[in-house]
Design a protein around this motif. Sequence first.
Motif, PDB file in Angstrom:
ATOM      1  N   SER A  39      13.797   7.642   6.611  1.00 51.06           N
ATOM      2  CA  SER A  39      13.773   6.670   5.536  1.00 51.06           C
ATOM      3  C   SER A  39      13.846   7.403   4.156  1.00 51.06           C
ATOM      4  N   VAL A  40      13.656   8.580   4.178  1.00 55.33           N
ATOM      5  CA  VAL A  40      13.621   9.117   2.748  1.00 55.33           C
ATOM      6  C   VAL A  40      14.893  10.008   2.616  1.00 55.33           C
ATOM      7  N   ASP A  41      15.435   9.726   1.369  1.00 54.87           N
ATOM      8  CA  ASP A  41      16.822  10.461   1.005  1.00 54.87           C
ATOM      9  C   ASP A  41      16.861  11.079  -0.207  1.00 54.87           C
ATOM     10  N   PHE A  42      16.240  12.564  -0.319  1.00 51.60           N
ATOM     11  CA  PHE A  42      16.100  13.371  -1.404  1.00 51.60           C
ATOM     12  C   PHE A  42      17.377  13.599  -2.049  1.00 51.60           C
ATOM     13  N   SER A  43      18.618  13.504  -1.637  1.00 52.92           N
ATOM     14  CA  SER A  43      19.687  13.550  -2.178  1.00 52.92           C
ATOM     15  C   SER A  43      19.918  12.823  -3.573  1.00 52.92           C
ATOM     16  N   ASN A  44      19.222  11.390  -3.351  1.00 50.49           N
ATOM     17  CA  ASN A  44      19.180  10.480  -4.905  1.00 50.49           C
ATOM     18  C   ASN A  44      18.030   9.853  -4.924  1.00 50.49           C
ATOM     19  N   ASN A  45      16.805  10.395  -4.512  1.00 51.97           N
ATOM     20  CA  ASN A  45      15.516  10.511  -4.636  1.00 51.97           C
ATOM     21  C   ASN A  45      15.270   8.731  -4.462  1.00 51.97           C
ATOM     22  N   SER A  46      15.619   8.429  -3.096  1.00 54.32           N
ATOM     23  CA  SER A  46      15.447   7.133  -2.769  1.00 54.32           C
ATOM     24  C   SER A  46      14.602   6.874  -1.311  1.00 54.32           C
ATOM     25  N   PHE A  47      14.289   5.767  -0.930  1.00 48.63           N
ATOM     26  CA  PHE A  47      13.826   5.572   0.345  1.00 48.63           C
ATOM     27  C   PHE A  47      14.012   4.045   0.708  1.00 48.63           C
ATOM     28  N   LEU A  52      14.108   1.675  -2.718  1.00 47.26           N
ATOM     29  CA  LEU A  52      13.436   1.905  -3.815  1.00 47.26           C
ATOM     30  C   LEU A  52      13.514   3.457  -4.216  1.00 47.26           C
ATOM     31  N   TYR A  53      13.429   3.879  -5.555  1.00 46.72           N
ATOM     32  CA  TYR A  53      13.699   4.984  -5.981  1.00 46.72           C
ATOM     33  C   TYR A  53      12.580   5.568  -6.603  1.00 46.72           C
ATOM     34  N   PHE A  54      12.379   6.954  -6.369  1.00 48.43           N
ATOM     35  CA  PHE A  54      11.194   7.507  -6.798  1.00 48.43           C
ATOM     36  C   PHE A  54      11.385   8.901  -7.939  1.00 48.43           C
ATOM     37  N   SER A  55      10.340   9.286  -8.544  1.00 45.62           N
ATOM     38  CA  SER A  55      10.444  10.217  -9.579  1.00 45.62           C
ATOM     39  C   SER A  55      10.609  11.441  -8.857  1.00 45.62           C
ATOM     40  N   VAL A  61      11.419  -4.813  -8.716  1.00 45.90           N
ATOM     41  CA  VAL A  61      10.911  -3.508  -7.860  1.00 45.90           C
ATOM     42  C   VAL A  61       9.840  -3.598  -6.962  1.00 45.90           C
ATOM     43  N   LEU A  62       8.883  -4.674  -7.215  1.00 50.20           N
ATOM     44  CA  LEU A  62       7.772  -4.984  -6.546  1.00 50.20           C
ATOM     45  C   LEU A  62       8.226  -5.774  -5.282  1.00 50.20           C
ATOM     46  N   GLY A  63       9.305  -6.352  -5.432  1.00 46.53           N
ATOM     47  CA  GLY A  63       9.819  -7.334  -4.315  1.00 46.53           C
ATOM     48  C   GLY A  63       9.119  -8.619  -4.153  1.00 46.53           C
ATOM     49  N   HIS A  64       8.936  -9.265  -5.793  1.00 42.34           N
ATOM     50  CA  HIS A  64       8.250 -10.699  -5.575  1.00 42.34           C
ATOM     51  C   HIS A  64       9.265 -11.362  -5.613  1.00 42.34           C
ATOM     52  N   LYS A  65       9.310 -12.689  -4.853  1.00 46.50           N
ATOM     53  CA  LYS A  65      10.497 -13.651  -4.943  1.00 46.50           C
ATOM     54  C   LYS A  65      10.189 -14.421  -6.250  1.00 46.50           C
ATOM     55  N   ASP A  66       9.047 -14.745  -6.703  1.00 45.01           N
ATOM     56  CA  ASP A  66       8.875 -15.497  -7.908  1.00 45.01           C
ATOM     57  C   ASP A  66       8.339 -14.669  -8.825  1.00 45.01           C
ATOM     58  N   VAL A  67       8.989 -14.627 -10.033  1.00 42.36           N
ATOM     59  CA  VAL A  67       8.327 -13.836 -11.043  1.00 42.36           C
ATOM     60  C   VAL A  67       7.150 -14.315 -11.646  1.00 42.36           C
ATOM     61  N   ASN A  68       6.692 -15.555 -11.373  1.00 46.85           N
ATOM     62  CA  ASN A  68       5.133 -15.873 -11.968  1.00 46.85           C
ATOM     63  C   ASN A  68       4.319 -15.205 -10.996  1.00 46.85           C
ATOM     64  N   THR A  69       4.717 -14.639  -9.632  1.00 43.41           N
ATOM     65  CA  THR A  69       3.722 -13.707  -9.215  1.00 43.41           C
ATOM     66  C   THR A  69       3.502 -12.482  -9.902  1.00 43.41           C
ATOM     67  N   THR A  70       4.434 -12.011 -10.682  1.00 44.25           N
ATOM     68  CA  THR A  70       4.389 -10.857 -11.339  1.00 44.25           C
ATOM     69  C   THR A  70       3.656 -10.971 -12.719  1.00 44.25           C
ATOM     70  N   ARG A  71       3.540 -12.161 -13.176  1.00 45.43           N
ATOM     71  CA  ARG A  71       2.979 -11.943 -14.668  1.00 45.43           C
ATOM     72  C   ARG A  71       1.305 -11.723 -14.841  1.00 45.43           C
ATOM     73  N   LYS A  72       0.866 -11.663 -13.552  1.00 42.64           N
ATOM     74  CA  LYS A  72      -0.465 -11.143 -13.715  1.00 42.64           C
ATOM     75  C   LYS A  72      -0.401  -9.774 -14.419  1.00 42.64           C
ATOM     76  N   HIS A  73       0.674  -8.691 -14.378  1.00 44.67           N
ATOM     77  CA  HIS A  73       0.840  -7.482 -14.836  1.00 44.67           C
ATOM     78  C   HIS A  73       0.949  -7.689 -16.360  1.00 44.67           C
ATOM     79  N   TYR A  74       1.734  -9.046 -16.808  1.00 44.43           N
ATOM     80  CA  TYR A  74       1.901  -9.353 -18.166  1.00 44.43           C
ATOM     81  C   TYR A  74       0.604  -9.346 -18.658  1.00 44.43           C
ATOM     82  N   ALA A  75      -0.354 -10.311 -17.947  1.00 43.06           N
ATOM     83  CA  ALA A  75      -1.575 -10.756 -18.353  1.00 43.06           C
ATOM     84  C   ALA A  75      -2.438  -9.294 -18.688  1.00 43.06           C
ATOM     85  N   ALA A  76      -2.154  -8.205 -17.880  1.00 41.02           N
ATOM     86  CA  ALA A  76      -2.976  -6.820 -17.942  1.00 41.02           C
ATOM     87  C   ALA A  76      -2.567  -6.492 -19.141  1.00 41.02           C
TER      88      ALA A  76
END
Length: 353
Positions: free
Chosen positions: A208-216, A228-231, A315-330
């Motif tokens: 699953s992991v491809d180090f040539s472009n830091n992704s999996f 997904l891409y990683f640092s 990036v998180l794979g949320h279909k509905d952006v409202n699911t993500t708004r909890k991060h905005y709340a943080a």
Amino acid sequence: MKESSDFYKERNFINLDKIDRLLEELPYFCEDFLRGVETRTSTLTRLNYCYDLRIFFNFLAQKKYRGKKIRDISLEDLNAVTEIDLEIYLSYLSNYKFGEKRLSCDERAKARKLSSVRSMFKYFFNKGLIEVNHSAKVATPKLHEKEIIRLEKDEVSTLLDTAEFGSGLSSHASGYHEKTKIRDTAILTLFLGTGIRISELVGLNNESVDFSNNSFIITRKGGNKAILYFSEEVGDALAAYMAQKEEDPKVEPDETALFLSLQYRRISIRAVENLVKKYAKIVTPLKKITPHKLRSTYGTALYRETGDIYIVADVLGHKDVNTTRKHYAAISEDNRRKVADKVKLHRSDEDEA
């Protein structure tokens, strides 16, 4: 990159076996319902339907059709279930007995169980097999916002250091730490550096992991694939773990799973939950940190850096952006904390001057 789907196939087979066993306890028409929704639901969703419907029909057998066996409940009986019956059911869920256990549902559990019942009623109403869909008239329990629990920046660093060096572990846990520290550090780094779900992490394979472009490549909810891409930091932790595995003679040559247990099999979801808990309770004993909270920590950090809620959702794979708004709340919580001392109630000497 390619990804073996053995983990997901096996998980689906296990879920299907459980569904078959549960159907033996449910009214005959439940099988028709599950078959009708099969093409648009996962095996896990249908399994949860079975668990929820088992409780619902147990309620009907106990409270509405007293003495009637669950298997004998008919579509005619279902048609006779009223809006009041369903409201009584929601109240019943606050304190009920199933088997030998006394159970209680909070507002979210009630909402989920009502959703399962609604799906069934809607299916049979659309098929013309019941006359009225009374479940559509029942109000969903009001859901209060959950407290946002995440790690702060210093806690993230301390958590990774704890996994790497083992400081604070019990003598029993320290005995295993030397064997698992590289693996555990890689797992925690992957959670905190990509926001991956626990099921996605457990399902990863070596290829699953491809180090040539830091992704999996991962399998999202519903079976869709995503890259997904990683640092470099995440890449270093993964590379260290994979190098350790290559040098371990106990790893079977044909083992495809990326993360292995001490028994050299694919690590389980429960084992990952336990290792997160083990390290987190040392770093922040007052916070109940789970893999999902590590995912939220990443989402919050990503939003803080980008300011773009849509990037976080993607990036998180949320279909509905409202699911993500909890991060905005943080982030809003951070802002409220920063301005807490901006308004002065007493005049200072400088103001009087």
